[in-house]
Design a protein around this motif. Sequence first.
Motif, PDB file in Angstrom:
ATOM      1  N   GLY A  30     -25.448 -10.470 -16.951  1.00  0.00           N
ATOM      2  CA  GLY A  30     -25.736  -9.644 -15.787  1.00  0.00           C
ATOM      3  C   GLY A  30     -24.534  -9.313 -14.936  1.00  0.00           C
ATOM      4  N   LEU A  31     -23.352  -9.391 -15.524  1.00  0.00           N
ATOM      5  CA  LEU A  31     -22.132  -9.139 -14.748  1.00  0.00           C
ATOM      6  C   LEU A  31     -21.930  -7.641 -14.511  1.00  0.00           C
ATOM      7  CD1 LEU A  31     -19.722 -11.626 -16.559  1.00  0.00           C
ATOM      8  CD2 LEU A  31     -20.915 -11.977 -14.381  1.00  0.00           C
ATOM      9  N   ASN A  32     -21.332  -7.326 -13.387  1.00  0.00           N
ATOM     10  CA  ASN A  32     -20.988  -5.940 -13.055  1.00  0.00           C
ATOM     11  C   ASN A  32     -19.472  -5.838 -12.918  1.00  0.00           C
ATOM     12  OD1 ASN A  32     -23.808  -4.826 -12.467  1.00  0.00           O
ATOM     13  ND2 ASN A  32     -23.713  -6.608 -11.114  1.00  0.00           N
ATOM     14  N   GLY A  33     -18.934  -4.660 -13.214  1.00  0.00           N
ATOM     15  CA  GLY A  33     -17.499  -4.469 -13.162  1.00  0.00           C
ATOM     16  C   GLY A  33     -17.080  -3.409 -12.166  1.00  0.00           C
ATOM     17  N   TYR A  34     -15.924  -3.632 -11.539  1.00  0.00           N
ATOM     18  CA  TYR A  34     -15.362  -2.674 -10.588  1.00  0.00           C
ATOM     19  C   TYR A  34     -13.857  -2.652 -10.815  1.00  0.00           C
ATOM     20  CZ  TYR A  34     -14.094  -0.444  -6.163  1.00  0.00           C
ATOM     21  OH  TYR A  34     -13.598   0.413  -5.224  1.00  0.00           O
ATOM     22  N   SER A  35     -13.339  -1.509 -11.208  1.00  0.00           N
ATOM     23  CA  SER A  35     -11.912  -1.435 -11.484  1.00  0.00           C
ATOM     24  C   SER A  35     -11.466   0.014 -11.508  1.00  0.00           C
ATOM     25  CB  SER A  35     -11.589  -2.096 -12.829  1.00  0.00           C
ATOM     26  OG  SER A  35     -10.207  -2.039 -13.098  1.00  0.00           O
ATOM     27  N   GLU A  36     -10.155   0.219 -11.327  1.00  0.00           N
ATOM     28  CA  GLU A  36      -9.613   1.573 -11.425  1.00  0.00           C
ATOM     29  C   GLU A  36      -9.369   1.972 -12.863  1.00  0.00           C
ATOM     30  OE1 GLU A  36      -5.931  -1.050 -11.224  1.00  0.00           O
ATOM     31  OE2 GLU A  36      -7.988  -1.048 -10.483  1.00  0.00           O
ATOM     32  N   TYR A  44       5.460   4.165  -5.574  1.00  0.00           N
ATOM     33  CA  TYR A  44       4.427   3.402  -4.886  1.00  0.00           C
ATOM     34  C   TYR A  44       3.892   2.287  -5.783  1.00  0.00           C
ATOM     35  CZ  TYR A  44       1.603   6.767  -7.541  1.00  0.00           C
ATOM     36  OH  TYR A  44       1.069   7.551  -8.545  1.00  0.00           O
ATOM     37  N   HIS A  45       4.505   2.105  -6.960  1.00  0.00           N
ATOM     38  CA  HIS A  45       4.096   1.032  -7.873  1.00  0.00           C
ATOM     39  C   HIS A  45       5.279   0.735  -8.793  1.00  0.00           C
ATOM     40  CE1 HIS A  45       2.060  -1.529 -10.564  1.00  0.00           C
ATOM     41  NE2 HIS A  45       0.861  -0.975 -10.577  1.00  0.00           N
ATOM     42  N   TYR A  46       6.043  -0.312  -8.463  1.00  0.00           N
ATOM     43  CA  TYR A  46       7.184  -0.683  -9.278  1.00  0.00           C
ATOM     44  C   TYR A  46       6.736  -1.413 -10.547  1.00  0.00           C
ATOM     45  CZ  TYR A  46      10.894   0.264  -5.845  1.00  0.00           C
ATOM     46  OH  TYR A  46      11.787   0.853  -4.998  1.00  0.00           O
ATOM     47  N   ALA A  47       7.491  -1.208 -11.614  1.00  0.00           N
ATOM     48  CA  ALA A  47       7.329  -2.072 -12.779  1.00  0.00           C
ATOM     49  C   ALA A  47       7.743  -3.489 -12.380  1.00  0.00           C
ATOM     50  CB  ALA A  47       8.198  -1.568 -13.928  1.00  0.00           C
ATOM     51  N   PRO A  48       7.195  -4.520 -13.048  1.00  0.00           N
ATOM     52  CA  PRO A  48       7.495  -5.900 -12.660  1.00  0.00           C
ATOM     53  C   PRO A  48       8.994  -6.185 -12.590  1.00  0.00           C
ATOM     54  CG  PRO A  48       5.705  -5.864 -14.254  1.00  0.00           C
ATOM     55  CD  PRO A  48       6.221  -4.459 -14.159  1.00  0.00           C
ATOM     56  N   GLY A  49       9.421  -6.712 -11.458  1.00  0.00           N
ATOM     57  CA  GLY A  49      10.804  -7.128 -11.301  1.00  0.00           C
ATOM     58  C   GLY A  49      11.793  -6.026 -10.963  1.00  0.00           C
ATOM     59  N   LEU A  50      11.323  -4.773 -10.871  1.00  0.00           N
ATOM     60  CA  LEU A  50      12.259  -3.669 -10.655  1.00  0.00           C
ATOM     61  C   LEU A  50      12.966  -3.775  -9.307  1.00  0.00           C
ATOM     62  CD1 LEU A  50      13.415  -0.985 -11.724  1.00  0.00           C
ATOM     63  CD2 LEU A  50      11.558   0.177 -10.521  1.00  0.00           C
ATOM     64  N   GLY A  51      12.214  -4.057  -8.235  1.00  0.00           N
ATOM     65  CA  GLY A  51      12.818  -4.145  -6.916  1.00  0.00           C
ATOM     66  C   GLY A  51      13.820  -5.278  -6.800  1.00  0.00           C
ATOM     67  N   LEU A 111       7.590   3.426  -1.290  1.00  0.00           N
ATOM     68  CA  LEU A 111       6.559   3.932  -0.388  1.00  0.00           C
ATOM     69  C   LEU A 111       5.310   3.078  -0.536  1.00  0.00           C
ATOM     70  CD1 LEU A 111       6.918   7.807  -0.790  1.00  0.00           C
ATOM     71  CD2 LEU A 111       7.733   6.361   1.076  1.00  0.00           C
ATOM     72  N   ALA A 112       4.970   2.344   0.499  1.00  0.00           N
ATOM     73  CA  ALA A 112       3.826   1.434   0.459  1.00  0.00           C
ATOM     74  C   ALA A 112       2.555   2.195   0.829  1.00  0.00           C
ATOM     75  CB  ALA A 112       4.050   0.266   1.409  1.00  0.00           C
ATOM     76  N   VAL A 113       2.001   2.897  -0.149  1.00  0.00           N
ATOM     77  CA  VAL A 113       0.764   3.644   0.067  1.00  0.00           C
ATOM     78  C   VAL A 113      -0.266   3.210  -0.965  1.00  0.00           C
ATOM     79  CG1 VAL A 113       1.916   5.659   1.040  1.00  0.00           C
ATOM     80  CG2 VAL A 113       1.521   5.557  -1.409  1.00  0.00           C
ATOM     81  N   ASN A 114      -1.536   3.289  -0.590  1.00  0.00           N
ATOM     82  CA  ASN A 114      -2.602   3.011  -1.540  1.00  0.00           C
ATOM     83  C   ASN A 114      -2.591   4.062  -2.636  1.00  0.00           C
ATOM     84  OD1 ASN A 114      -3.637   0.731  -0.215  1.00  0.00           O
ATOM     85  ND2 ASN A 114      -4.836   2.003   1.180  1.00  0.00           N
ATOM     86  N   PHE A 115      -3.021   3.661  -3.805  1.00  0.00           N
ATOM     87  CA  PHE A 115      -3.023   4.573  -4.950  1.00  0.00           C
ATOM     88  C   PHE A 115      -3.789   5.858  -4.635  1.00  0.00           C
ATOM     89  CE2 PHE A 115      -4.339   5.888  -9.266  1.00  0.00           C
ATOM     90  CZ  PHE A 115      -3.094   5.916  -9.870  1.00  0.00           C
ATOM     91  N   ARG A 116      -4.925   5.720  -3.955  1.00  0.00           N
ATOM     92  CA  ARG A 116      -5.751   6.888  -3.659  1.00  0.00           C
ATOM     93  C   ARG A 116      -5.051   7.871  -2.716  1.00  0.00           C
ATOM     94  NH1 ARG A 116     -10.185   4.413   0.672  1.00  0.00           N
ATOM     95  NH2 ARG A 116      -8.653   3.944   2.305  1.00  0.00           N
ATOM     96  N   ASP A 117      -4.068   7.382  -1.952  1.00  0.00           N
ATOM     97  CA  ASP A 117      -3.373   8.226  -0.978  1.00  0.00           C
ATOM     98  C   ASP A 117      -2.048   8.768  -1.494  1.00  0.00           C
ATOM     99  OD1 ASP A 117      -5.384   7.686   0.935  1.00  0.00           O
ATOM    100  OD2 ASP A 117      -4.392   5.812   1.487  1.00  0.00           O
ATOM    101  N   ALA A 118      -1.722   8.478  -2.746  1.00  0.00           N
ATOM    102  CA  ALA A 118      -0.406   8.858  -3.265  1.00  0.00           C
ATOM    103  C   ALA A 118      -0.205  10.366  -3.266  1.00  0.00           C
ATOM    104  CB  ALA A 118      -0.217   8.296  -4.673  1.00  0.00           C
ATOM    105  N   SER A 119      -1.211  11.104  -3.697  1.00  0.00           N
ATOM    106  CA  SER A 119      -1.067  12.556  -3.758  1.00  0.00           C
ATOM    107  C   SER A 119      -0.885  13.154  -2.368  1.00  0.00           C
ATOM    108  CB  SER A 119      -2.297  13.182  -4.440  1.00  0.00           C
ATOM    109  OG  SER A 119      -2.165  14.573  -4.517  1.00  0.00           O
ATOM    110  N   GLU A 120      -1.652  12.676  -1.389  1.00  0.00           N
ATOM    111  CA  GLU A 120      -1.515  13.168  -0.017  1.00  0.00           C
ATOM    112  C   GLU A 120      -0.139  12.810   0.544  1.00  0.00           C
ATOM    113  OE1 GLU A 120      -1.969  14.750   3.710  1.00  0.00           O
ATOM    114  OE2 GLU A 120      -3.075  15.130   1.861  1.00  0.00           O
ATOM    115  N   CYS A 121       0.357  11.626   0.185  1.00  0.00           N
ATOM    116  CA  CYS A 121       1.689  11.206   0.622  1.00  0.00           C
ATOM    117  C   CYS A 121       2.754  12.165   0.092  1.00  0.00           C
ATOM    118  CB  CYS A 121       1.958   9.784   0.136  1.00  0.00           C
ATOM    119  SG  CYS A 121       3.601   9.143   0.529  1.00  0.00           S
ATOM    120  N   ALA A 122       2.623  12.537  -1.177  1.00  0.00           N
ATOM    121  CA  ALA A 122       3.583  13.470  -1.763  1.00  0.00           C
ATOM    122  C   ALA A 122       3.444  14.862  -1.157  1.00  0.00           C
ATOM    123  CB  ALA A 122       3.390  13.530  -3.272  1.00  0.00           C
ATOM    124  N   ARG A 123       2.213  15.311  -0.957  1.00  0.00           N
ATOM    125  CA  ARG A 123       1.980  16.648  -0.388  1.00  0.00           C
ATOM    126  C   ARG A 123       2.589  16.763   1.001  1.00  0.00           C
ATOM    127  NH1 ARG A 123      -0.441  19.190   3.200  1.00  0.00           N
ATOM    128  NH2 ARG A 123      -1.277  17.264   4.068  1.00  0.00           N
TER     129      ARG A 123
END
Length: 281
Positions: free
Chosen positions: A265-271, A111-118, A129-141
């Motif tokens: 005053g910056l805020n951050g949002y990231s995985e 669900y996440h290829y290394a650059p240029g792999l495809g 498999l085009a799934v969001n990262f958060r849904d990867a475990s459910e996709c596998a299950r």
Amino acid sequence: MMIRCENVHEAVALALERIGRRVFAMSHIGVGSGNRCLNVLAEHAKKGEIDLTVFAALTLDRPKPPEGNQVLASIYERMYGDYTPFHFLEECAGAAASGLPIPDYLTYHSYHYAPGLGRRIPGMQSDYLAVNFRDASECARSRGMNMVVMKASYRDGKFNCGTNVDIMLRAINDVKKQGGAVILLENENMPFSCGNADIPIGCVDYVVRDDEPLFIMPHQPLTVLEHAIGSHVAGIVPDGATLQLGIGQMADAISFWLVRRGRSGLNGYSELISPGFLYMI
């Protein structure tokens, strides 16, 4: 009951005795991937002993230096010589380069290829498999995942997910609920993460001590173009903005110029906590 094994072959053999011929193995993303386990599983699949599906992401391969550059070749060997890649991907790359179909003794879902792999291995794209990262475990299950193989850290009597705390705990719990097997490669080089990152001992079936070096990602200096883009973007970001920054040269350039321009005053949002965020803290 957790069993400490002498080597990966022993751990895989015990796991296969338990779960049978059909194996759907999920592995850690990036540096935590249990490649040594995956390679042994692939050996069994190549012999026709098991039906293997691998579900992983950003499975890292050893970079190759420019042909004829002996200086870089020696540096690459020192940096990556002891790193174990997933050999199936190397076989796929070799087949693609020769105009042959990729090997079919296992199925590799990512669900996440290394650059240029495809692009480098076009035949693999049909199993992406085009799934969001958060849904990867459910996709596998939902596809019958019955094995987890991954590197893990161990401190103070506790195993820890290390570099991938977000989905692997759920994957481990899902596998255990379905009677599957969890194999950990205990690695002293794997970071120990705080928070909800510990793996319950009761969920671990087989452990192999394996202290191979983790994959090292070279940090390239920023180019003039990246500095120019970073400076421009920083100029239109106001004080108090909320930033979503990933990894890579562009995120680093923007972070650098936000600091240079005195934004506050910056805020951050990231995985993840990327070098750019660390620079701004």
